[in-house]
Scaffold this motif. Sequence first.
Motif, PDB file in Angstrom:
ATOM      1  N   ASN A   1       0.842  -1.197   0.000  1.00 26.26           N
ATOM      2  CA  ASN A   1       0.000   0.000   0.000  1.00 26.26           C
ATOM      3  C   ASN A   1       0.875   1.244   0.000  1.00 26.26           C
ATOM      4  N   ILE A   2       0.731   2.040  -1.049  1.00 27.16           N
ATOM      5  CA  ILE A   2       1.436   3.306  -1.178  1.00 27.16           C
ATOM      6  C   ILE A   2       0.400   4.418  -1.020  1.00 27.16           C
ATOM      7  N   TYR A   3       0.637   5.313  -0.072  1.00 25.74           N
ATOM      8  CA  TYR A   3      -0.256   6.449   0.152  1.00 25.74           C
ATOM      9  C   TYR A   3       0.376   7.694  -0.454  1.00 25.74           C
ATOM     10  N   THR A   4      -0.386   8.364  -1.311  1.00 22.57           N
ATOM     11  CA  THR A   4       0.118   9.558  -1.986  1.00 22.57           C
ATOM     12  C   THR A   4      -0.723  10.769  -1.592  1.00 22.57           C
ATOM     13  N   PRO A   5      -0.116  11.963  -1.651  1.00 22.65           N
ATOM     14  CA  PRO A   5      -0.936  13.161  -1.525  1.00 22.65           C
ATOM     15  C   PRO A   5      -1.793  13.294  -2.777  1.00 22.65           C
ATOM     16  N   ARG A   6      -2.740  14.195  -2.745  1.00 16.98           N
ATOM     17  CA  ARG A   6      -3.648  14.357  -3.881  1.00 16.98           C
ATOM     18  C   ARG A   6      -2.875  14.531  -5.190  1.00 16.98           C
ATOM     19  N   HIS A   7      -1.794  15.293  -5.182  1.00 18.65           N
ATOM     20  CA  HIS A   7      -1.049  15.594  -6.402  1.00 18.65           C
ATOM     21  C   HIS A   7      -0.079  14.486  -6.820  1.00 18.65           C
ATOM     22  N   GLY A   8       0.113  13.435  -6.019  1.00 19.51           N
ATOM     23  CA  GLY A   8       1.140  12.444  -6.328  1.00 19.51           C
ATOM     24  C   GLY A   8       0.664  11.157  -6.957  1.00 19.51           C
ATOM     25  N   LEU A   9      -0.626  10.925  -6.986  1.00 24.01           N
ATOM     26  CA  LEU A   9      -1.148   9.633  -7.443  1.00 24.01           C
ATOM     27  C   LEU A   9      -0.749   9.300  -8.878  1.00 24.01           C
TER      28      LEU A   9
ATOM     29  N   THR B   1       2.179  -9.994 -12.495  1.00 21.22           N
ATOM     30  CA  THR B   1       2.206 -11.435 -12.167  1.00 21.22           C
ATOM     31  C   THR B   1       1.514 -11.651 -10.830  1.00 21.22           C
ATOM     32  N   ASP B   2       2.243 -12.059  -9.800  1.00 18.41           N
ATOM     33  CA  ASP B   2       1.590 -12.343  -8.522  1.00 18.41           C
ATOM     34  C   ASP B   2       1.816 -11.244  -7.482  1.00 18.41           C
ATOM     35  N   HIS B   3       2.207 -10.050  -7.915  1.00 15.60           N
ATOM     36  CA  HIS B   3       2.424  -8.928  -7.003  1.00 15.60           C
ATOM     37  C   HIS B   3       1.316  -7.896  -7.178  1.00 15.60           C
ATOM     38  N   GLU B   4       0.781  -7.418  -6.047  1.00 15.21           N
ATOM     39  CA  GLU B   4      -0.281  -6.420  -6.078  1.00 15.21           C
ATOM     40  C   GLU B   4       0.145  -5.175  -5.315  1.00 15.21           C
ATOM     41  N   ILE B   5      -0.192  -4.027  -5.882  1.00 12.52           N
ATOM     42  CA  ILE B   5       0.065  -2.741  -5.243  1.00 12.52           C
ATOM     43  C   ILE B   5      -1.222  -1.932  -5.285  1.00 12.52           C
ATOM     44  N   ASP B   6      -1.553  -1.316  -4.159  1.00 12.82           N
ATOM     45  CA  ASP B   6      -2.638  -0.347  -4.112  1.00 12.82           C
ATOM     46  C   ASP B   6      -2.006   1.020  -3.908  1.00 12.82           C
ATOM     47  N   VAL B   7      -2.272   1.934  -4.825  1.00 11.81           N
ATOM     48  CA  VAL B   7      -1.822   3.316  -4.673  1.00 11.81           C
ATOM     49  C   VAL B   7      -3.048   4.100  -4.214  1.00 11.81           C
ATOM     50  N   ILE B   8      -2.947   4.638  -3.015  1.00 12.54           N
ATOM     51  CA  ILE B   8      -4.085   5.247  -2.336  1.00 12.54           C
ATOM     52  C   ILE B   8      -3.877   6.749  -2.281  1.00 12.54           C
ATOM     53  N   GLN B   9      -4.809   7.483  -2.875  1.00 14.03           N
ATOM     54  CA  GLN B   9      -4.707   8.933  -2.946  1.00 14.03           C
ATOM     55  C   GLN B   9      -5.411   9.573  -1.754  1.00 14.03           C
ATOM     56  N   SER B  10      -4.669  10.364  -1.014  1.00  6.98           N
ATOM     57  CA  SER B  10      -5.239  11.141   0.082  1.00  6.98           C
ATOM     58  C   SER B  10      -6.125  12.238  -0.498  1.00  6.98           C
ATOM     59  N   SER B  11      -7.121  12.635   0.250  1.00  4.38           N
ATOM     60  CA  SER B  11      -7.982  13.725  -0.213  1.00  4.38           C
ATOM     61  C   SER B  11      -7.362  15.086   0.086  1.00  4.38           C
ATOM     62  N   SER B  12      -6.155  15.102   0.603  1.00  2.00           N
ATOM     63  CA  SER B  12      -5.482  16.369   0.912  1.00  2.00           C
ATOM     64  C   SER B  12      -4.081  16.393   0.306  1.00  2.00           C
ATOM     65  N   SER B  13      -3.339  17.416   0.627  1.00  2.00           N
ATOM     66  CA  SER B  13      -1.974  17.545   0.131  1.00  2.00           C
ATOM     67  C   SER B  13      -0.988  16.724   0.959  1.00  2.00           C
ATOM     68  N   SER B  14      -1.473  15.978   1.944  1.00  2.00           N
ATOM     69  CA  SER B  14      -0.615  15.117   2.764  1.00  2.00           C
ATOM     70  C   SER B  14      -0.967  13.651   2.565  1.00  2.00           C
ATOM     71  N   ALA B  15       0.044  12.852   2.250  1.00  2.00           N
ATOM     72  CA  ALA B  15      -0.169  11.406   2.126  1.00  2.00           C
ATOM     73  C   ALA B  15      -0.500  10.786   3.468  1.00  2.00           C
ATOM     74  N   LEU B  16      -0.168  11.460   4.558  1.00  2.00           N
ATOM     75  CA  LEU B  16      -0.346  10.905   5.903  1.00  2.00           C
ATOM     76  C   LEU B  16      -1.769  11.023   6.445  1.00  2.00           C
ATOM     77  N   GLU B  17      -2.591  11.849   5.851  1.00  2.00           N
ATOM     78  CA  GLU B  17      -3.912  12.115   6.416  1.00  2.00           C
ATOM     79  C   GLU B  17      -4.757  10.860   6.691  1.00  2.00           C
ATOM     80  N   PRO B  18      -4.777   9.842   5.839  1.00  2.38           N
ATOM     81  CA  PRO B  18      -5.604   8.662   6.127  1.00  2.38           C
ATOM     82  C   PRO B  18      -5.083   7.788   7.278  1.00  2.38           C
ATOM     83  N   ILE B  19      -3.801   7.850   7.584  1.00  2.00           N
ATOM     84  CA  ILE B  19      -3.190   6.880   8.497  1.00  2.00           C
ATOM     85  C   ILE B  19      -3.763   6.910   9.912  1.00  2.00           C
ATOM     86  N   PRO B  20      -3.981   8.068  10.539  1.00  2.00           N
ATOM     87  CA  PRO B  20      -4.565   8.042  11.893  1.00  2.00           C
ATOM     88  C   PRO B  20      -6.022   7.575  11.928  1.00  2.00           C
ATOM     89  N   LEU B  21      -6.616   7.410  10.757  1.00  2.00           N
ATOM     90  CA  LEU B  21      -8.008   6.970  10.691  1.00  2.00           C
ATOM     91  C   LEU B  21      -8.139   5.474  10.448  1.00  2.00           C
TER      92      LEU B  21
END
Length: 176
Positions: free
Chosen positions: A32-40, A79-99
Amino acid sequence: MLRITSSVLSGSTALHILDNERAAQWSPSDLNIYTPRHGLQAFVDYLCASEGYSVTKIDTSKYPYDNSSIEKVVHLQRTDHEIDVIQSSSSSALEPIPLFWSSHLMNYLTADGFCVAYPTYTLSGRGLLNPFKLVGLQIPPPRSINAMEKYVARGYNFRARPLAWIFCSYCSLGRL
């Protein structure tokens, strides 16, 4: 790419890297990669063009994430590797983590370092349930119960309140 896009690695892979005492008992199923709104888009473009991943799904609904700070999730596979790139609704990739539903997952790795929000609990295999994710502030919803069962099998146990470990030290089943 983490540095260029101000993104972080979080979720079960970050937990697996940071909590090496339980790491031998299980392996994460995705990254799981968390990106800010502008990084996705830059991160997804890089994974597709340079690493050979393909987009399998784009999820813009709030469910099943139940986290208002998540704008979009792009699911990728190679192949057998999965990645989820998760876009934050703000300019901080960290915003979802405390939730997140439990404190043991509130960790992240950057290009240059890491953060364990609750090191004493996390590194001793304990997770505090997020009270805002409990039904009536008392009971975990079914989705959280399924996740709890997965992490109990991985060596973690959970409580709704920190004092519950003191008053129920004989309990080791990982239940509330």
